[in-house]
Design an enzyme around this catalytic site. Structure first.
Site, PDB file in Angstrom:
ATOM      1  N   GLU A  71       0.282   6.165  12.824  1.00 46.91           N
ATOM      2  CA  GLU A  71      -1.073   5.787  13.267  1.00 46.91           C
ATOM      3  C   GLU A  71      -0.946   4.031  13.542  1.00 46.91           C
ATOM      4  OE1 GLU A  71      -3.349   7.243  14.295  1.00 46.91           O
ATOM      5  OE2 GLU A  71      -5.238   6.406  13.392  1.00 46.91           O
ATOM      6  N   ASP A  72      -0.231   3.150  12.611  1.00 46.50           N
ATOM      7  CA  ASP A  72      -0.347   1.960  12.546  1.00 46.50           C
ATOM      8  C   ASP A  72       0.721   1.244  13.612  1.00 46.50           C
ATOM      9  OD1 ASP A  72      -2.607   2.473  11.164  1.00 46.50           O
ATOM     10  OD2 ASP A  72      -1.840   1.716   9.188  1.00 46.50           O
TER      11      ASP A  72
ATOM     12  N   HIS B  68       3.461   7.381   5.568  1.00 46.19           N
ATOM     13  CA  HIS B  68       2.215   7.999   6.073  1.00 46.19           C
ATOM     14  C   HIS B  68       1.751   7.417   7.104  1.00 46.19           C
ATOM     15  CE1 HIS B  68      -0.115   5.769   3.050  1.00 46.19           C
ATOM     16  NE2 HIS B  68      -1.098   5.862   3.788  1.00 46.19           N
TER      17      HIS B  68
ATOM     18  N   HIS C  89       0.799  -1.105  -0.011  1.00 51.30           N
ATOM     19  CA  HIS C  89      -0.197  -0.073  -0.027  1.00 51.30           C
ATOM     20  C   HIS C  89       0.845   1.036  -0.055  1.00 51.30           C
ATOM     21  CE1 HIS C  89      -2.894   3.037   1.234  1.00 51.30           C
ATOM     22  NE2 HIS C  89      -2.249   3.076   2.362  1.00 51.30           N
TER      23      HIS C  89
ATOM     24  N   ASP D 209     -21.104  12.005 -26.238  1.00 52.30           N
ATOM     25  CA  ASP D 209     -19.552  12.146 -25.935  1.00 52.30           C
ATOM     26  C   ASP D 209     -19.137  10.789 -25.130  1.00 52.30           C
ATOM     27  OD1 ASP D 209     -20.797  13.178 -23.729  1.00 52.30           O
ATOM     28  OD2 ASP D 209     -19.456  14.520 -23.390  1.00 52.30           O
TER      29      ASP D 209
ATOM     30  N   ASP E  96      -3.073   8.067  -1.166  1.00 48.42           N
ATOM     31  CA  ASP E  96      -3.699   6.859  -0.070  1.00 48.42           C
ATOM     32  C   ASP E  96      -4.959   6.458  -0.442  1.00 48.42           C
ATOM     33  OD1 ASP E  96      -3.808   5.536   2.334  1.00 48.42           O
ATOM     34  OD2 ASP E  96      -4.796   7.102   3.173  1.00 48.42           O
TER      35      ASP E  96
HETATM   36 MN    MN Z   1      -2.768   4.473   3.956  1.00 48.55          MN
END
Ligand code: MN
Length: 505
Positions: free
Chosen positions: A75-76, A71, A47, A258, A137
């Site tokens: 948090e993780d 990123h 990811h 279109d 993300d």
């Molecule tokens: Mn993420």
């Protein structure tokens, strides 16, 4: 798995320091997330590498790409901010913290405040690079949404349609906004998607064949007339965009001309008009469908010539003629070039993009002036030039202040510990917050925490505060609370609860 080389190869002329930074972040992130996996069963790190690749493909610099790789570390995997700062410096930490903060913002589903939420989202980003990381993300998360537990899919997809895709659209990154929309569409409106897909599938196949033939004859005529062109292609309208068009214009898909369009890219603006003339001389145009968006750009800055012609074999095709620059601008961002030319010719810059200025990196170091790289070396030219043109006259800080007033003068946005957004009038207190969640929570409130600290119930809340209410079944409202409350709703609930308890006594 996306490699460091794949990412670096997307940067036009990377310096040694860029490559080193990306490599370092790549290894650090891979190591930090090594015990995690995605719902798909793939290592979590895929990811992060994919997010970084998306950022590189949208022209972001090495700092942003590195922050993209990192990123999810705060948090993780609970790597402390100190450690990140020590390894990667304050600017990257700032970006990661920004992304983490945005991650706490949660879309309600029933929210009637979508516009506020979009604004809040943008204002909270503080830096365009934070927003870009968050969009990249989300794009990768949407590409892998089918692996996510079903009950979450719809919420995430709706949030993408309501919040993320419109933000990408307003940034002018149509390519990204279109992909987000088309990925979200089947999850949000499964029936409509299925119907439309079946309906258009055959049409796509037939039309693309006819269009190939038509493009061949266009090329022949262009060659005969000696008009230089860069390339011809055809583009397929996004399915969600088609869905919206059918909805708003109440049309049958057969009437939308279109769905597939021929596109001719040329070098110079005057060539656009030459090509248009040549096409009209060869194929009969449909009346009322000739649009000069070069002389009169769309409000979002889009430029091109459009016409719709009878191809002679029973088909009707939209033809878009534009320069390569116009093409790049329309796919990758309201560009630099429009802003630049607009300045010279006195044409107006699309006003709805002014907010981008507020998002320019504050943390970007100005050493670049010395290196002759321009002020914000980490954002792509298409954002930078637009903004630099705009900020010549006005002071950056004033802009930020205006923006804040705009959004926040009368309302504040606070959060539950779960990240739900509650918007309240300015000067609201935990009492208002509690009652806005539920009257039962208000009526049994025993205390409140703001940003993790115990506070008194008359504490004024501020934007971005995380408010936690503790309740006890024995707790009751006191008359004092009426003074603390700012919202009429809370006052009303308190009064009626007090009366009720008096009566029962
Ligand atoms: Mn993420």
């Amino acid at each position: 798995m996306v490699t460091v080389d794949e990412i670096v190869n997307l940067i036009p002329s990377p310096e040694k320091t860029d490559i080193e930074l990306i490599k370092k972040a790549y290894i650090f992130a891979q190591e930090s997330h090594k015990s995690h996996s995605r719902f798909s069963g793939e290592p979590y790190f895929t990811h992060l590498a994919e997010t970084a690749k998306i950022l590189a493909s949208y022209g972001m610099g090495s700092t942003t790409i590195a922050a993209g790789l990192l990123h999810d570390t705060l948090e993780d995997v609970e790597i402390g901010p100190e450690k990140l700062e020590k390894e990667f410096g304050g600017e990257i930490l700032f970006l990661i913290e920004g992304v983490t903060k945005l991650g706490k913002l949660r879309y309600h589903g029933t929210d009637r405040h979508n516009e506020s939420l979009r604004k809040l989202f943008v204002a909270m980003s503080e830096d365009i690079r934070v927003l870009m990381i968050k969009l990249a993300d989300r794009l990768h998360n949407m590409r892998t949404l089918s692996y996510i537990p079903e009950e979450k899919q719809k919420r995430i997809a709706t949030e993408t349609l309501e919040i993320y895709a419109p933000i990408a659209y307003r940034l002018g990154i149509r390519k990204l906004s279109r992909e987000l929309e088309d990925l979200a569409f089947p999850f949000v409106f499964p029936e409509e998607w299925k119907k439309l897909q079946e309906l258009t599938k055959q049409k796509y196949e037939e039309d693309s064949e006819n269009l190939e033939k038509f493009l061949k004859s266009i090329k022949k005529v262009l060659a005969k007339e000696n008009i230089p062109f860069v390339r011809t292609e055809y583009r397929v309208k996004g399915l969600y965009s088609l869905y919206k068009k059918i909805q708003t214009k109440k049309k049958h898909p057969e009437e939308v001309h279109d769905i597939l369009a021929a596109r001719i890219l040329v070098k110079e603006i005057q060539d656009c008009y030459r090509v248009l003339g040549m096409i009209h001389a060869t194929w009969r145009p449909l009346p009322g469908r000739i649009k000069d968006y070069i002389a009169f750009p769309k409000p979002n800055g889009y430029q091109a010539l459009h016409t719709t012609v009878f191809t002679g074999d029973g088909n009707i095709v939209e033809v878009q003629i534009k320069t390569e620059e116009m093409y790049r601008d329309s796919e990758f961002g309201i560009a630099s070039h429009i802003a630049y030319k607009a300045g010279k010719s006195g044409k107006k810059i699309p006003e709805n993009l002014e907010w981008i200025e507020h998002l320019m990196p504050k943390h970007a170091i100005d050493h670049s002036a010395v290196q002759g790289k321009g002020k914000y070396e980490d954002v792509p030219g298409w954002i930078r030039e637009l903004v630099e043109h705009h900020t010549q006259e006005k002071d950056h800080e004033t802009f930020r202040e205006d923006l804040r007033k705009d959004f926040f003068e009368h309302r504040i946005f606070v959060f539950s510990p779960m990240g739900d957004v509650v918007d309240l009038p300015a000067e609201s207190t935990p009492v208002d917050f509690a009652y806005s969640i539920h009257s039962a929570i208000g009526n049994h409130m025993s205390g409140a925490k703001v940003n993790g600290k115990l506070v008194s119930l008359d504490t004024k809340l501020h934007n971005g505060d995380i408010v936690e209410i503790t309740t006890k079944s024995s707790a009751k409202p006191s008359t004092k609370w009426i003074e603390y409350a700012k919202t009429t709703m809370a006052k009303r609930h308190i009064r009626s609860a007090i009366q009720k308890s008096k009566r029962s006594q």
